[in-house]
Motif scaffolding. Sequence first.
Motif, PDB file in Angstrom:
ATOM      1  N   VAL A 202      32.390  42.224  53.638  1.00 26.46           N
ATOM      2  CA  VAL A 202      34.292  41.412  53.442  1.00 26.46           C
ATOM      3  C   VAL A 202      34.996  40.862  52.293  1.00 26.46           C
ATOM      4  CG1 VAL A 202      35.615  39.194  54.486  1.00 26.46           C
ATOM      5  CG2 VAL A 202      33.235  40.198  55.165  1.00 26.46           C
ATOM      6  N   GLY A 203      34.135  40.242  51.214  1.00 28.30           N
ATOM      7  CA  GLY A 203      34.586  39.472  50.033  1.00 28.30           C
ATOM      8  C   GLY A 203      34.155  39.647  48.936  1.00 28.30           C
ATOM      9  N   HIS A 204      34.189  39.245  47.929  1.00 35.30           N
ATOM     10  CA  HIS A 204      33.602  38.526  46.688  1.00 35.30           C
ATOM     11  C   HIS A 204      34.189  37.470  46.159  1.00 35.30           C
ATOM     12  CE1 HIS A 204      32.200  39.260  42.684  1.00 35.30           C
ATOM     13  NE2 HIS A 204      33.794  38.411  41.893  1.00 35.30           N
ATOM     14  N   GLY A 205      33.318  37.145  45.588  1.00 37.73           N
ATOM     15  CA  GLY A 205      33.935  35.746  44.697  1.00 37.73           C
ATOM     16  C   GLY A 205      33.200  35.430  43.645  1.00 37.73           C
ATOM     17  N   SER A 206      33.742  35.203  43.119  1.00 38.91           N
ATOM     18  CA  SER A 206      33.015  35.163  41.495  1.00 38.91           C
ATOM     19  C   SER A 206      31.784  33.552  41.392  1.00 38.91           C
ATOM     20  CB  SER A 206      33.695  34.663  40.429  1.00 38.91           C
ATOM     21  OG  SER A 206      35.199  34.885  40.801  1.00 38.91           O
ATOM     22  N   ASP A 207      30.855  34.406  40.716  1.00 44.15           N
ATOM     23  CA  ASP A 207      29.320  33.501  41.341  1.00 44.15           C
ATOM     24  C   ASP A 207      29.587  32.984  39.794  1.00 44.15           C
ATOM     25  OD1 ASP A 207      29.040  34.627  39.141  1.00 44.15           O
ATOM     26  OD2 ASP A 207      27.078  35.782  39.978  1.00 44.15           O
ATOM     27  N   SER A 208      30.631  32.162  39.231  1.00 50.18           N
ATOM     28  CA  SER A 208      30.387  30.714  38.407  1.00 50.18           C
ATOM     29  C   SER A 208      31.607  31.311  37.875  1.00 50.18           C
ATOM     30  CB  SER A 208      29.398  31.645  36.950  1.00 50.18           C
ATOM     31  OG  SER A 208      29.752  32.797  36.058  1.00 50.18           O
ATOM     32  N   LEU A 209      31.706  30.295  36.549  1.00 50.04           N
ATOM     33  CA  LEU A 209      33.329  29.715  35.865  1.00 50.04           C
ATOM     34  C   LEU A 209      33.608  31.008  34.914  1.00 50.04           C
ATOM     35  CD1 LEU A 209      33.246  25.890  35.721  1.00 50.04           C
ATOM     36  CD2 LEU A 209      34.975  27.572  36.787  1.00 50.04           C
ATOM     37  N   ALA A 210      32.782  31.482  34.318  1.00 50.38           N
ATOM     38  CA  ALA A 210      32.830  32.781  33.218  1.00 50.38           C
ATOM     39  C   ALA A 210      33.122  33.393  33.795  1.00 50.38           C
ATOM     40  CB  ALA A 210      31.912  33.009  32.233  1.00 50.38           C
ATOM     41  N   ALA A 211      32.252  34.529  34.749  1.00 45.64           N
ATOM     42  CA  ALA A 211      32.684  35.216  35.490  1.00 45.64           C
ATOM     43  C   ALA A 211      34.296  35.221  36.471  1.00 45.64           C
ATOM     44  CB  ALA A 211      31.934  35.309  36.741  1.00 45.64           C
ATOM     45  N   ALA A 212      34.329  33.962  36.480  1.00 46.62           N
ATOM     46  CA  ALA A 212      35.905  33.667  37.484  1.00 46.62           C
ATOM     47  C   ALA A 212      37.103  34.070  36.272  1.00 46.62           C
ATOM     48  CB  ALA A 212      36.072  32.702  38.129  1.00 46.62           C
ATOM     49  N   ALA A 213      36.910  33.700  35.080  1.00 44.91           N
ATOM     50  CA  ALA A 213      37.414  33.403  34.109  1.00 44.91           C
ATOM     51  C   ALA A 213      37.828  35.250  33.598  1.00 44.91           C
ATOM     52  CB  ALA A 213      37.629  33.117  32.934  1.00 44.91           C
ATOM     53  N   ARG A 214      36.359  36.066  33.319  1.00 43.91           N
ATOM     54  CA  ARG A 214      36.510  37.623  33.499  1.00 43.91           C
ATOM     55  C   ARG A 214      36.824  38.340  34.630  1.00 43.91           C
ATOM     56  NH1 ARG A 214      33.796  42.261  34.229  1.00 43.91           N
ATOM     57  NH2 ARG A 214      32.694  41.586  35.824  1.00 43.91           N
ATOM     58  N   GLU A 215      36.990  37.611  35.870  1.00 42.82           N
ATOM     59  CA  GLU A 215      37.202  38.360  36.996  1.00 42.82           C
ATOM     60  C   GLU A 215      38.377  38.424  36.990  1.00 42.82           C
ATOM     61  OE1 GLU A 215      32.570  38.986  39.398  1.00 42.82           O
ATOM     62  OE2 GLU A 215      34.592  37.666  40.298  1.00 42.82           O
ATOM     63  N   LEU A 216      39.376  37.376  36.916  1.00 47.29           N
ATOM     64  CA  LEU A 216      40.474  37.275  37.264  1.00 47.29           C
ATOM     65  C   LEU A 216      42.076  37.918  35.950  1.00 47.29           C
ATOM     66  CD1 LEU A 216      40.688  32.785  37.813  1.00 47.29           C
ATOM     67  CD2 LEU A 216      41.880  34.898  39.480  1.00 47.29           C
ATOM     68  N   GLU A 217      41.065  37.674  34.969  1.00 41.05           N
ATOM     69  CA  GLU A 217      42.040  38.792  34.162  1.00 41.05           C
ATOM     70  C   GLU A 217      42.126  40.205  34.139  1.00 41.05           C
ATOM     71  OE1 GLU A 217      43.309  37.368  31.334  1.00 41.05           O
ATOM     72  OE2 GLU A 217      43.800  38.814  30.599  1.00 41.05           O
ATOM     73  N   PHE A 218      40.746  40.134  35.034  1.00 44.79           N
ATOM     74  CA  PHE A 218      40.642  42.087  35.805  1.00 44.79           C
ATOM     75  C   PHE A 218      41.975  42.005  36.173  1.00 44.79           C
ATOM     76  CE2 PHE A 218      39.648  45.310  38.073  1.00 44.79           C
ATOM     77  CZ  PHE A 218      39.560  46.310  37.890  1.00 44.79           C
ATOM     78  N   PHE A 219      41.976  41.732  37.632  1.00 44.31           N
ATOM     79  CA  PHE A 219      42.961  41.647  37.973  1.00 44.31           C
ATOM     80  C   PHE A 219      44.514  40.746  37.900  1.00 44.31           C
ATOM     81  CE2 PHE A 219      39.551  42.381  40.610  1.00 44.31           C
ATOM     82  CZ  PHE A 219      40.109  43.877  41.705  1.00 44.31           C
ATOM     83  N   PHE A 220      45.438  40.598  37.276  1.00 43.50           N
ATOM     84  CA  PHE A 220      45.589  39.572  36.629  1.00 43.50           C
ATOM     85  C   PHE A 220      45.880  38.911  35.040  1.00 43.50           C
ATOM     86  CE2 PHE A 220      44.891  38.021  41.092  1.00 43.50           C
ATOM     87  CZ  PHE A 220      46.010  38.682  42.432  1.00 43.50           C
ATOM     88  N   PRO A 221      46.204  40.421  34.927  1.00 39.25           N
ATOM     89  CA  PRO A 221      45.785  39.419  33.107  1.00 39.25           C
ATOM     90  C   PRO A 221      46.962  38.435  31.941  1.00 39.25           C
ATOM     91  CG  PRO A 221      46.699  42.319  33.598  1.00 39.25           C
ATOM     92  CD  PRO A 221      46.480  41.377  34.736  1.00 39.25           C
TER      93      PRO A 221
END
Length: 374
Positions: A202-221
Amino acid sequence: MEDRFSFLAEWLDPPAALLRRYQLFYYPKDSSVEMFDVKNQRVFLRRTRYEQLQPENLFLGNRVTVFSRQLHLVDYGDQYTANKLGSRKERTLALIKPDVVTQVGDVLERISSSNLLVTKAKMTTLSWTQAADFYVEHQSKPFFSNLVQFLSSGPVVALELMGDEAVSTWRRLLGPTDSSAARKEAPQSVRGQLGTDGVKNVGHGSDSLAAAARELEFFFPSAGGHGPSNTAVFSDCTCCIIKPHAVSEGLTGKILNSISAAGFQISALQMFSVDRANAEEFYEVYKGVVPEYPTMVTELSSGPCMVLEIHGTDAAQSFREFCGPADPEISRHLRPTSLRALYGRDAAKNAVHCTDLPEDGLLEVQYFFRILDG
Ligand code: ADP
Ligand code: MG
């Protein structure tokens, strides 16, 4: 002492093409606002009640409308506000994987009932390389190529979620990684309800704030970059906009579910914050033709909206019928199961925009998915 929240807000003044800066105050006690012009050092708006401003929309990075001005909240105005509102607010990336992309409405309904706010959204199809890049942390795992194959096998929807402890809240909502474990241990979780197995979960969720920052940058630079492309097909299509009032009322998931249940194919989906100049341009053909033009412009530029490309033969005609007459009151009498009958409030806040003339379907889709997302 009375609670008062303060933000630094920017407003792009279209005729002057100037960025004006204000200090925006919000008083929760009586839902009033006050604005102070930073450059000229004077009161711009005396304290005035303004109930349309929802306090939950007051967070950094968001755009709010105050008396028809779309204000971008760029910073806290004082330490009190930063401490009180900023402490636990987090952003995270939620990714709806290809196995449930047609049920994205279901997932969004669960998100909105858990107090997380969707602040960005984009449907995209990842190439093998992009998917491998996204999951680079797992490249040495035995399941890596299966996982990358699956993630790039069809469209996904990337979401930026915002809220108190958003990282852990979204992961808890998702449930355990393996869907069958989720069914046993957390049967109410998203994976417990909609998941298939260990990969199709179903889905993915970032596992830390650092991962969230990197993964958000990936999709929404941030500035400059573009990120993975949208999925618009630009043929046999019509445009649907879930209007800002419906998005802020938390109706996005329900409306998407209704659209899918009626058999329409959503071939692209993206959240946009339309400024006034763009709303005027988009509605240009209605100017001087329909009396509601000014209120339509105000509504469309009052906050984020969700734009869809609906794909299919004669999509414009059949989707327009499904939306019902523009005035929800009339819709409720004539077509009680139409989108506007179900979700509209009044003529301007009528839940959705749909393309009126079949020949405009492609133009409207292009306006969002090619020009604004250019
Ligand atoms: P999560 O998505 O819960 O953060 P992981 O980061 O451990 O889980 O794994 C990433 C993704 O890889 C999972 O969501 C799942 O799709 C897939 N995956 C994880 N473990 C396995 C496994 N043992 N076999 C197959 N696929 C797996
Ligand atoms: Mg993980």
